[in-house]
Design a protein around this motif. Sequence first.
Motif, PDB file in Angstrom:
ATOM      1  N   GLU A  11       0.831  -1.203   0.000  1.00  0.00           N
ATOM      2  CA  GLU A  11       0.000   0.000   0.000  1.00  0.00           C
ATOM      3  C   GLU A  11       0.867   1.255   0.000  1.00  0.00           C
ATOM      4  OE1 GLU A  11      -3.902  -1.672   2.437  1.00  0.00           O
ATOM      5  OE2 GLU A  11      -2.135  -0.992   3.554  1.00  0.00           O
ATOM      6  N   TRP A  12       1.937   1.247   0.807  1.00  0.00           N
ATOM      7  CA  TRP A  12       2.833   2.394   0.869  1.00  0.00           C
ATOM      8  C   TRP A  12       3.496   2.646  -0.490  1.00  0.00           C
ATOM      9  CZ3 TRP A  12       3.824   6.854   2.436  1.00  0.00           C
ATOM     10  CH2 TRP A  12       5.070   7.436   2.268  1.00  0.00           C
ATOM     11  N   GLU A  13       3.969   1.607  -1.135  1.00  0.00           N
ATOM     12  CA  GLU A  13       4.609   1.773  -2.446  1.00  0.00           C
ATOM     13  C   GLU A  13       3.625   2.293  -3.485  1.00  0.00           C
ATOM     14  OE1 GLU A  13       7.801   1.833  -3.203  1.00  0.00           O
ATOM     15  OE2 GLU A  13       8.118   1.503  -1.066  1.00  0.00           O
ATOM     16  N   PHE A  14       2.346   2.010  -3.317  1.00  0.00           N
ATOM     17  CA  PHE A  14       1.325   2.525  -4.230  1.00  0.00           C
ATOM     18  C   PHE A  14       1.114   4.025  -4.022  1.00  0.00           C
ATOM     19  CE2 PHE A  14      -3.103   3.639  -5.080  1.00  0.00           C
ATOM     20  CZ  PHE A  14      -3.183   3.315  -6.431  1.00  0.00           C
ATOM     21  N   VAL A  15       1.001   4.478  -2.767  1.00  0.00           N
ATOM     22  CA  VAL A  15       0.678   5.887  -2.502  1.00  0.00           C
ATOM     23  C   VAL A  15       1.895   6.796  -2.452  1.00  0.00           C
ATOM     24  CG1 VAL A  15      -1.458   5.342  -1.285  1.00  0.00           C
ATOM     25  CG2 VAL A  15       0.620   5.683   0.023  1.00  0.00           C
ATOM     26  N   LEU A  18       2.373   9.361  -5.109  1.00  0.00           N
ATOM     27  CA  LEU A  18       1.241  10.278  -5.235  1.00  0.00           C
ATOM     28  C   LEU A  18       1.287  11.418  -4.221  1.00  0.00           C
ATOM     29  CD1 LEU A  18      -1.497   7.548  -5.710  1.00  0.00           C
ATOM     30  CD2 LEU A  18      -0.432   8.938  -7.490  1.00  0.00           C
ATOM     31  N   LEU A  19       2.185  11.316  -3.239  1.00  0.00           N
ATOM     32  CA  LEU A  19       2.291  12.340  -2.206  1.00  0.00           C
ATOM     33  C   LEU A  19       3.138  13.501  -2.712  1.00  0.00           C
ATOM     34  CD1 LEU A  19       2.891  10.089   0.921  1.00  0.00           C
ATOM     35  CD2 LEU A  19       0.799  11.293   0.311  1.00  0.00           C
ATOM     36  N   PRO A  20       2.749  14.728  -2.363  1.00  0.00           N
ATOM     37  CA  PRO A  20       3.548  15.888  -2.796  1.00  0.00           C
ATOM     38  C   PRO A  20       4.863  15.943  -2.033  1.00  0.00           C
ATOM     39  CG  PRO A  20       1.777  16.592  -1.352  1.00  0.00           C
ATOM     40  CD  PRO A  20       1.579  15.114  -1.585  1.00  0.00           C
ATOM     41  N   GLY A  21       5.869  16.531  -2.644  1.00  0.00           N
ATOM     42  CA  GLY A  21       7.161  16.713  -1.979  1.00  0.00           C
ATOM     43  C   GLY A  21       7.105  17.868  -1.003  1.00  0.00           C
ATOM     44  N   THR A  63      -2.204  19.118  10.313  1.00  0.00           N
ATOM     45  CA  THR A  63      -1.756  20.080   9.314  1.00  0.00           C
ATOM     46  C   THR A  63      -1.486  19.403   7.978  1.00  0.00           C
ATOM     47  OG1 THR A  63      -0.796  21.501  11.012  1.00  0.00           O
ATOM     48  CG2 THR A  63       0.009  21.797   8.755  1.00  0.00           C
ATOM     49  N   ARG A  64      -0.788  18.271   8.011  1.00  0.00           N
ATOM     50  CA  ARG A  64      -0.481  17.568   6.768  1.00  0.00           C
ATOM     51  C   ARG A  64      -1.762  17.022   6.134  1.00  0.00           C
ATOM     52  NH1 ARG A  64       4.704  14.767   6.132  1.00  0.00           N
ATOM     53  NH2 ARG A  64       5.334  16.059   7.881  1.00  0.00           N
ATOM     54  N   PHE A  65      -2.686  16.516   6.969  1.00  0.00           N
ATOM     55  CA  PHE A  65      -3.970  16.044   6.448  1.00  0.00           C
ATOM     56  C   PHE A  65      -4.701  17.168   5.726  1.00  0.00           C
ATOM     57  CE2 PHE A  65      -8.577  15.907   7.129  1.00  0.00           C
ATOM     58  CZ  PHE A  65      -8.882  14.825   6.325  1.00  0.00           C
ATOM     59  N   ARG A  66      -4.797  18.350   6.352  1.00  0.00           N
ATOM     60  CA  ARG A  66      -5.495  19.488   5.747  1.00  0.00           C
ATOM     61  C   ARG A  66      -4.818  19.906   4.446  1.00  0.00           C
ATOM     62  NH1 ARG A  66      -9.711  21.474   5.778  1.00  0.00           N
ATOM     63  NH2 ARG A  66      -9.087  23.617   5.947  1.00  0.00           N
ATOM     64  N   ARG A  67      -3.488  19.955   4.459  1.00  0.00           N
ATOM     65  CA  ARG A  67      -2.758  20.357   3.256  1.00  0.00           C
ATOM     66  C   ARG A  67      -3.026  19.380   2.120  1.00  0.00           C
ATOM     67  NH1 ARG A  67       2.751  20.686   4.994  1.00  0.00           N
ATOM     68  NH2 ARG A  67       2.098  22.630   5.950  1.00  0.00           N
ATOM     69  N   TRP A  68      -2.949  18.082   2.421  1.00  0.00           N
ATOM     70  CA  TRP A  68      -3.169  17.060   1.391  1.00  0.00           C
ATOM     71  C   TRP A  68      -4.628  17.050   0.923  1.00  0.00           C
ATOM     72  CZ3 TRP A  68      -0.060  12.574   4.054  1.00  0.00           C
ATOM     73  CH2 TRP A  68       1.301  12.813   3.887  1.00  0.00           C
ATOM     74  N   THR A  73      -4.479  15.684  -2.964  1.00  0.00           N
ATOM     75  CA  THR A  73      -3.686  14.454  -2.828  1.00  0.00           C
ATOM     76  C   THR A  73      -4.579  13.237  -2.639  1.00  0.00           C
ATOM     77  OG1 THR A  73      -1.785  15.642  -1.944  1.00  0.00           O
ATOM     78  CG2 THR A  73      -1.928  13.303  -1.433  1.00  0.00           C
ATOM     79  N   PHE A  74      -5.576  13.335  -1.779  1.00  0.00           N
ATOM     80  CA  PHE A  74      -6.440  12.184  -1.520  1.00  0.00           C
ATOM     81  C   PHE A  74      -7.303  11.842  -2.737  1.00  0.00           C
ATOM     82  CE2 PHE A  74      -5.709  13.795   2.879  1.00  0.00           C
ATOM     83  CZ  PHE A  74      -4.909  12.751   3.291  1.00  0.00           C
ATOM     84  N   GLU A  75      -7.710  12.853  -3.498  1.00  0.00           N
ATOM     85  CA  GLU A  75      -8.462  12.587  -4.727  1.00  0.00           C
ATOM     86  C   GLU A  75      -7.585  11.851  -5.743  1.00  0.00           C
ATOM     87  OE1 GLU A  75      -8.585  15.578  -3.226  1.00  0.00           O
ATOM     88  OE2 GLU A  75     -10.691  15.723  -2.663  1.00  0.00           O
ATOM     89  N   ARG A  76      -6.297  12.257  -5.832  1.00  0.00           N
ATOM     90  CA  ARG A  76      -5.373  11.557  -6.734  1.00  0.00           C
ATOM     91  C   ARG A  76      -5.204  10.106  -6.312  1.00  0.00           C
ATOM     92  NH1 ARG A  76      -2.698  16.298  -6.221  1.00  0.00           N
ATOM     93  NH2 ARG A  76      -1.116  15.473  -4.817  1.00  0.00           N
ATOM     94  N   MET A  77      -5.102   9.874  -5.008  1.00  0.00           N
ATOM     95  CA  MET A  77      -4.973   8.502  -4.501  1.00  0.00           C
ATOM     96  C   MET A  77      -6.196   7.674  -4.875  1.00  0.00           C
ATOM     97  SD  MET A  77      -3.498   8.915  -0.675  1.00  0.00           S
ATOM     98  CE  MET A  77      -1.950   9.701  -0.317  1.00  0.00           C
ATOM     99  N   LEU A  78      -7.373   8.244  -4.693  1.00  0.00           N
ATOM    100  CA  LEU A  78      -8.611   7.545  -5.010  1.00  0.00           C
ATOM    101  C   LEU A  78      -8.701   7.237  -6.498  1.00  0.00           C
ATOM    102  CD1 LEU A  78     -11.371   6.401  -4.238  1.00  0.00           C
ATOM    103  CD2 LEU A  78     -12.300   8.721  -4.515  1.00  0.00           C
ATOM    104  N   ARG A  79      -8.411   8.241  -7.340  1.00  0.00           N
ATOM    105  CA  ARG A  79      -8.470   8.024  -8.788  1.00  0.00           C
ATOM    106  C   ARG A  79      -7.473   6.956  -9.233  1.00  0.00           C
ATOM    107  NH1 ARG A  79      -9.003  13.641  -8.961  1.00  0.00           N
ATOM    108  NH2 ARG A  79      -6.831  13.891  -9.598  1.00  0.00           N
ATOM    109  N   ALA A  80      -6.276   6.963  -8.666  1.00  0.00           N
ATOM    110  CA  ALA A  80      -5.265   5.966  -9.033  1.00  0.00           C
ATOM    111  C   ALA A  80      -5.698   4.575  -8.584  1.00  0.00           C
ATOM    112  CB  ALA A  80      -3.916   6.330  -8.417  1.00  0.00           C
TER     113      ALA A  80
END
Length: 127
Positions: A11-15, A18-21, A63-68, A73-80
Amino acid sequence: MIRRHELSDVEWEFVRPLLPGSLRGRKRLDDRTVLNGIVWKFRTGTAWRDVPGRYGPWATLHTRFRRWALDGTFERMLRAAQAGADTAGDIDWLVSVDSTVVRAHQHAAGARKGGSATRRSDAPEVA
């Protein structure tokens, strides 16, 4: 050791891609640790302040949750995830719409108090 509410290596290798730097040059808490804390919070339904310290400070997680959430970010994860599952044939796109009718109590629907016994003054009289 993988804990109950944490992401597996697969799961980690999948997401991970997709996470921003990081936008800043300073060292920050590892994304996997933060994401595991976010996952733990939502899988258990607890408050942010009650997330175990092994995931880092709760304010960092929030903070990181709100930023993502705001940057998509979460929409990209879902679409992927959906695209991968669709390619593998794991998604059946059949949609069913439920047209159940739920009737409300007469007082919830705006009926006059007193029901039919109360007459409106502007209503015509019936002989």
